[in-house]
Design a protein around this motif. Structure first.
Motif, short mmCIF file in Angstrom:
data_model
loop_
_atom_site.label_atom_id
_atom_site.label_comp_id
_atom_site.label_asym_id
_atom_site.label_seq_id
_atom_site.Cartn_x
_atom_site.Cartn_y
_atom_site.Cartn_z
N ASP A 109 6.09 -19.31 -0.39
CA ASP A 109 5.06 -19.37 -0.99
C ASP A 109 3.86 -18.67 -0.40
N TYR A 110 3.69 -18.22 -0.04
CA TYR A 110 2.27 -18.37 0.38
C TYR A 110 2.06 -17.21 1.58
N ILE A 111 1.56 -15.95 1.59
CA ILE A 111 1.65 -14.89 3.34
C ILE A 111 0.34 -15.60 3.90
N ASP A 112 0.29 -15.32 5.22
CA ASP A 112 -0.40 -16.06 5.83
C ASP A 112 -1.86 -14.74 5.58
N LEU A 113 -1.26 -13.50 6.23
CA LEU A 113 -2.20 -12.54 6.31
C LEU A 113 -1.64 -11.24 5.06
N TYR A 114 -1.98 -11.24 4.30
CA TYR A 114 -2.00 -10.02 3.33
C TYR A 114 -2.53 -8.30 3.93
N TYR A 115 -2.07 -7.72 4.71
CA TYR A 115 -2.91 -6.12 4.45
C TYR A 115 -2.67 -4.93 3.90
N LEU A 116 -3.98 -4.18 3.06
CA LEU A 116 -3.60 -2.92 2.96
C LEU A 116 -3.45 -2.15 3.44
N HIS A 117 -1.94 -1.73 3.52
CA HIS A 117 -1.30 -1.02 4.66
C HIS A 117 -1.92 0.58 5.30
N GLY B 271 0.67 -1.08 0.16
CA GLY B 271 -0.21 -0.13 -0.27
C GLY B 271 0.42 1.21 -0.12
N PHE B 272 2.54 1.90 0.62
CA PHE B 272 2.77 2.38 0.33
C PHE B 272 3.96 2.00 -0.91
N LYS B 273 3.56 2.63 -1.09
CA LYS B 273 4.60 3.10 -2.32
C LYS B 273 6.35 3.45 -2.68
N TYR B 274 7.54 2.75 -2.82
CA TYR B 274 8.10 3.74 -2.61
C TYR B 274 9.41 4.37 -3.63
N GLU B 275 8.78 5.87 -3.88
CA GLU B 275 9.76 6.37 -5.22
C GLU B 275 10.43 7.22 -5.12
N ASN B 276 11.42 7.54 -5.53
CA ASN B 276 11.84 8.95 -5.35
C ASN B 276 12.81 9.28 -3.81
#
Length: 346
Positions: A124-132, A93-98
Motif C-alpha cells: 500500500d505504500y513505499i517507505d523510501l522512494y528514490y529518484l534513481h 527515474g529510468f524508463k525502459y523503452e525499446n
C-alpha cells in the motif's frame, strides 16, 4: 573469524524525518539482473527471509532491476506478514523503452512509475522512494514537487535521491526534506567525499551506500569476474574489471586480503567495516544471493578498526585504476538540472 559471532544488527536513524532502518541493508538487484542470469526465485526468497529474521530489514530494489522482476520477487517475499517487518526502498527515474533505459523525471512519469511499483510490490505504500537518476531536462524542483504529492497521498513515506550533485541535493531539499541520498562509496570509490558527503551531513540527510564491496571485488578480487557469466555487466562494461586494469587492481585486493588475515576476518568484512567506520549516518546496502555471504556481511559489524588501520586501507585503495562506470554522464558529476523558471507547464 567475525563470521562465527552472533551479531545483533543495530537500528539507526536515516535522515532527520523519523525513518529508522537496520544499520545494514540488503541490495536485491543482483538477484534478478545485471550480475548474470536471474537467480532461482525460491532461493532468493529464502535469502530475503533470512536477512529479515537476522535483523537486516532495510531492503533495496528498483523498477529497472529485471526490469520489473525484482520488485515482483520482493513482493512475493513480503507476503504472509513480512511487510510490516521491513523498511522498503525502491526507485524510479529510468524508463525502459525499446530495449534501452532512458532517464525520465517528469511528473506524469513519476506518478505512473510509483503506481506500477506499488502494484508489483503488492504493498500500500513505499517507505523510501528514490529518484534513481536525475533528469537533466526537468528542474529538480518539479520532480521533487511530484514526489511531495505522493507523500501527501500516503503512497510513499520518505523521499530519496541517487547519484545527485551537491547543488541538486540542496535545491531538492528546499522543496521537501530529503531523507536519504544513495551513492556509490567504497575503498575504491571516493569521489563523493569532497562535496556530496559534507552536503548531506550539513542538511541532516542519511547516506545509503551501494556497492560498498566494489561490486563484489573486495570479496574475491579478480575471481569475481573470472567466474562470472559473459552477460555480467562487470565483465562487459565496467572499466575497473577490464583486463588492462584488473591485474593491477587485483594486487590491491591481495593487500586488503593480507590485512584481513591479520584482523582475523574476510576481505569483504574489512571493506564493509571501513564503511561502517565512516559515521553513524551511513548505511551500506551490499547485495548478495547467498546466505553465507549475508552472514559474513553481518559479521563485519564486529570488526573494529583503528585510525592507523583506516589510514592503511585508504593508502592501499588510493592507486586503483579505471573509471567506476564506462559512461560517467549518468553519475552525480553530470546531474545538474535547469532552473525552475525554465519549466513550462503544458
Amino acid at each position: 573469524m567475525a563470521t562465527e559471532k552472533q551479531i545483533n544488527v543495530p537500528r539507526m536513524k536515516l535522515g532527520s524525518q523519523g525513518l529508522q532502518v537496520s544499520s545494514l541493508g540488503l541490495g536485491c538487484m543482483g538477484m534478478s539482473a545485471f550480475f548474470g542470469p536471474p537467480k532461482p526465485e525460491p532461493e532468493m526468497i529464502e535469502v530475503i527471509h533470512h536477512a529479515i529474521n537476522s535483523g537486516v530489514t532495510f531492503l533495496d530494489t528498483a523498477d529497472i532491476y529485471g526490469p520489473y522482476t525484482n520488485e515482483i520477487l520482493i513482493g512475493k517475499a513480503l507476503r504472509g506478514g513480512m511487510r510490516e517487518k521491513v523498511e522498503l526502498a525502491t526507485k524510479c527515474g529510468f524508463k525502459y523503452e525499446n530495449g534501452s533505459f532512458n532517464i525520465v523525471g517528469d511528473p506524469a512519469y513519476i506518478r505512473a512509475a510509483c503506481e506500477a511499483s506499488l502494484k508489483r510490490l503488492d504493498v500500500d505504500y513505499i517507505d523510501l522512494y528514490y529518484l534513481h537518476r536525475i533528469d537533466i531536462n526537468v528542474p529538480i524542483e518539479i520532480a521533487v514537487g511530484e514526489l511531495k504529492k505522493l507523500v501527501d497521498k500516503g503512497k510513499i513515506k520518505y523521499i530519496g535521491l541517487s547519484e545527485a550533485s551537491a547543488s541538486t541535493i540542496r535545491r531538492a531539499h528546499a522543496v521537501h526534506l530529503i531523507t536519504a541520498v544513495q551513492l556509490e562509496w567504497s575503498l575504491w570509490v571516493r569521489d563523493v567525499e569532497e562535496e556530496i558527503i559534507p552536503t548531506c551531513r550539513e542538511l541532516g540527510i542519511g547516506i545509503v551506500v551501494y556497492s560498498p564491496l566494489g561490486r563484489g571485488f573486495f570479496s574475491s578480487g579478480a575471481k569475481v569476474v573470472e567466474n562470472a557469466s559473459e552477460d555480467d555487466f562487470r565483465k562487459q562494461s565496467l572499466p575497473r574489471f577490464q583486463p588492462e586494469n584488473l591485474e593491477h587492481n587485483n594486487s590491491l585486493f591481495e593487500r586488503v586480503k593480507d590485512m584481513a588475515t591479520r584482523k582475523d576476518c574476510t576481505p569483504s568484512q574489512l571493506a564493509l567495516a571501513w564503511i561502517y567506520h565512516q559515521g553513524n549516518d551511513v548505511c551500506p546496502i551490499p547485495g548478495t544471493t547467498k546466505i553465507n555471504n549475508l552472514n559474513q556481511n553481518i559479521g563485519a559489524l564486529a570488526v573494529k578498526l583503528t585510525s592507523q588501520e583506516m589510514a592503511e586501507l585508504d593508502s592501499i585503495a588510493s592507486s586503483v585504476i579505471g573509471d567506476r562506470y564506462q559512461n560517467l554522464t549518468d553519475t552525480w558529476m553530470h546531474m545538474e538540472t535547469p532552473p525552475l523558471s525554465s519549466w513550462k507547464v503544458e
